[in-house]
Design a protein around this motif. Sequence first.
Motif, PDB file in Angstrom:
ATOM      1  N   UNK A  67       0.810  -1.225   0.000  1.00  0.00           N
ATOM      2  CA  UNK A  67       0.000   0.000   0.000  1.00  0.00           C
ATOM      3  C   UNK A  67       0.840   1.271   0.000  1.00  0.00           C
ATOM      4  N   UNK A  68       2.174   1.125  -0.051  1.00  0.00           N
ATOM      5  CA  UNK A  68       3.022   2.315  -0.103  1.00  0.00           C
ATOM      6  C   UNK A  68       2.976   2.983  -1.473  1.00  0.00           C
ATOM      7  N   UNK A  69       2.518   2.247  -2.482  1.00  0.00           N
ATOM      8  CA  UNK A  69       2.405   2.812  -3.824  1.00  0.00           C
ATOM      9  C   UNK A  69       1.089   3.559  -3.972  1.00  0.00           C
ATOM     10  N   UNK A  70       1.167   4.716  -4.615  1.00  0.00           N
ATOM     11  CA  UNK A  70      -0.044   5.492  -4.864  1.00  0.00           C
ATOM     12  C   UNK A  70      -1.042   4.671  -5.651  1.00  0.00           C
ATOM     13  N   UNK A  71      -0.557   3.956  -6.654  1.00  0.00           N
ATOM     14  CA  UNK A  71      -1.409   3.094  -7.462  1.00  0.00           C
ATOM     15  C   UNK A  71      -0.596   1.906  -7.959  1.00  0.00           C
ATOM     16  N   UNK A  72      -1.317   0.855  -8.341  1.00  0.00           N
ATOM     17  CA  UNK A  72      -0.687  -0.349  -8.890  1.00  0.00           C
ATOM     18  C   UNK A  72      -1.408  -0.714 -10.179  1.00  0.00           C
ATOM     19  N   UNK A  73      -0.637  -0.922 -11.238  1.00  0.00           N
ATOM     20  CA  UNK A  73      -1.213  -1.318 -12.525  1.00  0.00           C
ATOM     21  C   UNK A  73      -0.611  -2.656 -12.933  1.00  0.00           C
ATOM     22  N   UNK A  74      -1.465  -3.654 -13.128  1.00  0.00           N
ATOM     23  CA  UNK A  74      -1.012  -4.940 -13.659  1.00  0.00           C
ATOM     24  C   UNK A  74      -1.429  -5.004 -15.122  1.00  0.00           C
ATOM     25  N   UNK A  75      -0.465  -5.277 -15.990  1.00  0.00           N
ATOM     26  CA  UNK A  75      -0.735  -5.332 -17.429  1.00  0.00           C
ATOM     27  C   UNK A  75      -0.497  -6.747 -17.917  1.00  0.00           C
ATOM     28  N   UNK A  76      -1.553  -7.355 -18.448  1.00  0.00           N
ATOM     29  CA  UNK A  76      -1.427  -8.668 -19.081  1.00  0.00           C
ATOM     30  C   UNK A  76      -1.310  -8.422 -20.581  1.00  0.00           C
ATOM     31  N   UNK A  77      -0.124  -8.631 -21.125  1.00  0.00           N
ATOM     32  CA  UNK A  77       0.137  -8.311 -22.520  1.00  0.00           C
ATOM     33  C   UNK A  77      -0.244  -9.502 -23.396  1.00  0.00           C
ATOM     34  N   UNK A  78      -1.223  -9.283 -24.261  1.00  0.00           N
ATOM     35  CA  UNK A  78      -1.747 -10.339 -25.131  1.00  0.00           C
ATOM     36  C   UNK A  78      -0.654 -10.974 -25.992  1.00  0.00           C
ATOM     37  N   UNK A  79      -0.546 -12.304 -25.912  1.00  0.00           N
ATOM     38  CA  UNK A  79       0.348 -13.107 -26.759  1.00  0.00           C
ATOM     39  C   UNK A  79       1.816 -12.708 -26.649  1.00  0.00           C
ATOM     40  N   UNK A  80       2.222 -12.181 -25.503  1.00  0.00           N
ATOM     41  CA  UNK A  80       3.626 -11.822 -25.305  1.00  0.00           C
ATOM     42  C   UNK A  80       4.356 -13.050 -24.744  1.00  0.00           C
ATOM     43  N   UNK A  81       4.900 -13.832 -25.628  1.00  0.00           N
ATOM     44  CA  UNK A  81       5.621 -15.023 -25.227  1.00  0.00           C
ATOM     45  C   UNK A  81       7.122 -14.825 -25.292  1.00  0.00           C
TER      46      UNK A  81
END
Length: 376
Positions: A141-155
């Motif tokens: 919770x020390x981060x102002x915000x958290x963004x998780x990005x699931x990148x399509x077909x990034x193998x």
Amino acid sequence: LIVIICFDWLNVFYFGYSISFKELFSIAFHFVWSVFLLITIPILHLGIIYHFSKKILFSKNLKLNESFTLLGFFTTLLIINIVINSLQQRETILNTPIKTFMQKFSTNTTYTTKSKDIILSNEILSRYEIFTHSNSLQIDSSYTSVVMVLVESWGVPKNINLLKYSFSFFDDVPQSFKGLYLRNVAYTQGAEWEDFNMPQGKASDFTLPKLYQNAHYETWYLHGYDGDFYERKTNYPALGFDSLLFRTELFKRGLSSCKYGYPGICDTSTAMFIAEILSDSSKKHFIYWTTLDAHYPYSLSPEEKESDFCKDFNLNEAECAYYSRQSVSLKTVASLAKKFPRTRFIVRGDHRPMMANTPGFVSSFYHRWVPMLILN
């Protein structure tokens, strides 16, 4: 018998592509074999069932004990279909050979013994760290915000230079991790469930968005395609998301559409909307974003620009389209992370590219391995 036929068709289609009837028909026109799959096989199947029914089930000479045997046979088939139908959203059977599936439950299993097509080269192993479940992501919770990005077909490509090129878009963004991650599954929603801390697809009080919600973060799920796809719009509110926005909702908000593999909201446009959310400093935000641009099929439209990947690596048409779209998505994520240095970004792929008309393209990636970055 009609029930059996319906279950059989549904299972065959789902196990091949992990999508529903509606979704299958929406993309079928991209592939030559779709005519055979959607028309010829069902008609042939129906003919076999009809012949079986006429010659056996409706025979005038059928004895009572044979009737009970056939009823038992029918009931068994129905039960099997129902069980498989319920399992199909937990595992993609065609992507999970029995040996590989069973090894997931072995504590002695190493990365190099699960399957021949996921053995990483020594060059890649010596260069990149492996993110394991033992150093799983925790709520911070020390981060102002958290963004998780699931990148399509990034193998993870077997050509290490292509992997280095993909990572290079993030060179000027602070990184606490850059390396590889081994997925338990090889389809997008399975990767989402894994990221949500619900690998079997069951909601609980310990899903990642729920934990952030309890920590007084405003939680968002964003995806540029339809909310009916994988029934996300129906099921994901229970996971702890305050807001779910898909193609229809984002389009109404003025975001631009792109007509790539799956027509929907462009990743660049979705990123601009995320920037608007993050700009509201009065709240903490947890955002989960599943990108869309790099979904198959891979053929560049006239308005698309080729990436430097194409010339530098002498790529064919499908490879060029894939890496061109992927590079736009990755550059967009990197730019967003630079713009919001107090926001933590966790970026990783869902699976290797799943289809292409070019032989050898899919097999040029390691199975279930994806790149991963933790930024800022």
